[in-house]
Scaffold this motif. Structure first.
Motif, PDB file in Angstrom:
ATOM      1  N   ALA A   1      34.589  28.290  40.341  1.00  0.00           N
ATOM      2  CA  ALA A   1      34.977  29.687  39.587  1.00  0.00           C
ATOM      3  C   ALA A   1      33.796  30.148  39.149  1.00  0.00           C
ATOM      4  N   ILE A   2      33.834  31.575  38.918  1.00  0.00           N
ATOM      5  CA  ILE A   2      32.744  32.210  38.252  1.00  0.00           C
ATOM      6  C   ILE A   2      33.505  33.368  37.470  1.00  0.00           C
ATOM      7  N   SER A   3      32.794  33.371  36.175  1.00  0.00           N
ATOM      8  CA  SER A   3      33.381  34.464  35.404  1.00  0.00           C
ATOM      9  C   SER A   3      32.773  35.917  35.690  1.00  0.00           C
ATOM     10  N   TRP A   4      33.260  36.879  35.168  1.00  0.00           N
ATOM     11  CA  TRP A   4      32.916  38.331  35.529  1.00  0.00           C
ATOM     12  C   TRP A   4      31.483  38.544  35.575  1.00  0.00           C
ATOM     13  N   ALA A   5      30.474  38.135  34.787  1.00  0.00           N
ATOM     14  CA  ALA A   5      29.166  38.516  34.634  1.00  0.00           C
ATOM     15  C   ALA A   5      28.438  37.338  35.119  1.00  0.00           C
TER      16      ALA A   5
ATOM     17  N   SER B   1      33.056  34.474  52.006  1.00  0.00           N
ATOM     18  CA  SER B   1      33.077  36.098  51.134  1.00  0.00           C
ATOM     19  C   SER B   1      34.659  36.410  50.884  1.00  0.00           C
ATOM     20  N   CYS B   2      34.817  36.912  49.864  1.00  0.00           N
ATOM     21  CA  CYS B   2      36.179  37.412  49.279  1.00  0.00           C
ATOM     22  C   CYS B   2      35.865  38.683  48.820  1.00  0.00           C
ATOM     23  N   ALA B   3      36.540  39.708  49.379  1.00  0.00           N
ATOM     24  CA  ALA B   3      36.557  41.154  48.816  1.00  0.00           C
ATOM     25  C   ALA B   3      37.818  41.567  48.198  1.00  0.00           C
ATOM     26  N   ALA B   4      37.807  41.976  46.863  1.00  0.00           N
ATOM     27  CA  ALA B   4      38.770  42.316  46.112  1.00  0.00           C
ATOM     28  C   ALA B   4      38.898  43.914  46.164  1.00  0.00           C
ATOM     29  N   SER B   5      40.132  44.261  46.165  1.00  0.00           N
ATOM     30  CA  SER B   5      40.416  45.634  46.161  1.00  0.00           C
ATOM     31  C   SER B   5      41.708  45.856  45.105  1.00  0.00           C
ATOM     32  N   GLY B   6      41.756  47.016  44.937  1.00  0.00           N
ATOM     33  CA  GLY B   6      42.997  47.415  44.092  1.00  0.00           C
ATOM     34  C   GLY B   6      42.774  47.367  42.422  1.00  0.00           C
ATOM     35  N   ARG B   7      43.404  46.854  41.622  1.00  0.00           N
ATOM     36  CA  ARG B   7      43.226  46.819  40.198  1.00  0.00           C
ATOM     37  C   ARG B   7      42.474  45.841  39.837  1.00  0.00           C
ATOM     38  N   THR B   8      40.843  45.702  40.303  1.00  0.00           N
ATOM     39  CA  THR B   8      40.020  44.594  39.979  1.00  0.00           C
ATOM     40  C   THR B   8      39.783  44.573  38.708  1.00  0.00           C
ATOM     41  N   SER B   9      39.955  45.280  37.827  1.00  0.00           N
ATOM     42  CA  SER B   9      39.651  44.994  36.276  1.00  0.00           C
ATOM     43  C   SER B   9      40.612  43.774  35.926  1.00  0.00           C
ATOM     44  N   SER B  10      41.778  43.676  36.856  1.00  0.00           N
ATOM     45  CA  SER B  10      42.457  42.640  36.410  1.00  0.00           C
ATOM     46  C   SER B  10      41.882  41.044  36.967  1.00  0.00           C
ATOM     47  N   SER B  11      41.022  41.203  37.829  1.00  0.00           N
ATOM     48  CA  SER B  11      40.300  40.116  38.282  1.00  0.00           C
ATOM     49  C   SER B  11      38.898  39.644  37.736  1.00  0.00           C
ATOM     50  N   ALA B  12      38.916  39.290  36.463  1.00  0.00           N
ATOM     51  CA  ALA B  12      37.561  39.500  35.708  1.00  0.00           C
ATOM     52  C   ALA B  12      36.962  37.903  36.294  1.00  0.00           C
ATOM     53  N   ALA B  13      37.863  36.974  36.355  1.00  0.00           N
ATOM     54  CA  ALA B  13      37.280  35.731  36.962  1.00  0.00           C
ATOM     55  C   ALA B  13      37.725  35.405  38.406  1.00  0.00           C
ATOM     56  N   MET B  14      37.140  34.990  39.404  1.00  0.00           N
ATOM     57  CA  MET B  14      37.278  34.776  40.477  1.00  0.00           C
ATOM     58  C   MET B  14      36.905  33.283  41.002  1.00  0.00           C
TER      59      MET B  14
ATOM     60  N   SER C   1      28.833  32.850  43.490  1.00  0.00           N
ATOM     61  CA  SER C   1      28.302  34.071  43.169  1.00  0.00           C
ATOM     62  C   SER C   1      29.090  35.348  43.400  1.00  0.00           C
ATOM     63  N   ARG C   2      28.694  36.035  42.737  1.00  0.00           N
ATOM     64  CA  ARG C   2      29.620  37.445  42.988  1.00  0.00           C
ATOM     65  C   ARG C   2      28.484  38.806  42.908  1.00  0.00           C
ATOM     66  N   ASP C   3      29.003  39.896  43.604  1.00  0.00           N
ATOM     67  CA  ASP C   3      28.414  40.970  43.551  1.00  0.00           C
ATOM     68  C   ASP C   3      29.488  42.032  42.797  1.00  0.00           C
ATOM     69  N   ASN C   4      29.496  42.392  41.873  1.00  0.00           N
ATOM     70  CA  ASN C   4      30.486  43.119  41.163  1.00  0.00           C
ATOM     71  C   ASN C   4      30.501  44.857  41.862  1.00  0.00           C
ATOM     72  N   ALA C   5      29.526  45.136  42.044  1.00  0.00           N
ATOM     73  CA  ALA C   5      29.167  46.364  42.750  1.00  0.00           C
ATOM     74  C   ALA C   5      29.955  46.468  44.033  1.00  0.00           C
ATOM     75  N   LYS C   6      30.183  45.275  44.621  1.00  0.00           N
ATOM     76  CA  LYS C   6      31.022  45.412  45.946  1.00  0.00           C
ATOM     77  C   LYS C   6      32.419  44.651  45.849  1.00  0.00           C
ATOM     78  N   ASN C   7      32.559  44.282  44.521  1.00  0.00           N
ATOM     79  CA  ASN C   7      33.738  43.648  44.390  1.00  0.00           C
ATOM     80  C   ASN C   7      33.935  42.414  45.132  1.00  0.00           C
ATOM     81  N   THR C   8      32.814  41.618  45.205  1.00  0.00           N
ATOM     82  CA  THR C   8      33.062  40.326  46.259  1.00  0.00           C
ATOM     83  C   THR C   8      32.526  39.032  45.616  1.00  0.00           C
ATOM     84  N   VAL C   9      33.179  38.128  45.912  1.00  0.00           N
ATOM     85  CA  VAL C   9      32.513  36.716  45.586  1.00  0.00           C
ATOM     86  C   VAL C   9      32.124  36.134  46.627  1.00  0.00           C
ATOM     87  N   TYR C  10      31.376  35.046  46.616  1.00  0.00           N
ATOM     88  CA  TYR C  10      30.644  34.307  47.751  1.00  0.00           C
ATOM     89  C   TYR C  10      30.823  32.934  47.372  1.00  0.00           C
TER      90      TYR C  10
END
Length: 119
Positions: free
Chosen positions: A50-54, A21-34, A71-80
């Protein structure tokens, strides 16, 4: 700034599974892709997935296709990264990365989490 914190690494036998898991914080709008990279001892850091925002765009290293799923959960700002059928050659430090697009990851990096696969 974006802060990335990985978790979920560990020691597993060949054929086993782990989920990073990777949790993002801060200016997450700058991390559209993870995505995820890894670095084995004595080797260069390499792209894994890699995975895009949607989630509509996903990319994988050839050697992990069919075994790893990003995969990612944008509500949690987390990528798996779900890793199945692990092999000893998957042993590495896994790093989370973020950027504007799936092809331009690397604006931000996590500290890494160790994955060790025993034979």
């Amino acid at each position: 700034q974006v802060q990335l914190v990985e978790s979920g690494g560990g020691l597993v036998q060949a054929g086993g599974s782990l989920r990073l898991s990777c949790a993002a914080s801060g200016r997450t709008s700058s991390s559209a892709a993870m995505g995820w990279f890894r670095q084995a001892p004595g080797k260069e850091r390499e792209f894994v997935a890699a995975i895009s925002w949607a989630g509509g765009i996903r990319r994988y290293k050839d050697s992990v296709k069919g075994r790893f799923t990003i995969s990612r959960d944008n509500a949690k700002n987390t990528v798996y990264l779900q890793m199945n059928s692990l092999k000893p050659e998957d042993t590495a430090v896994y790093y989370c990365a973020a950027g504007g697009q799936v092809t331009t990851l690397g604006d931000y990096w996590g500290q890494g989490t160790q994955v060790t696969v025993s034979s």
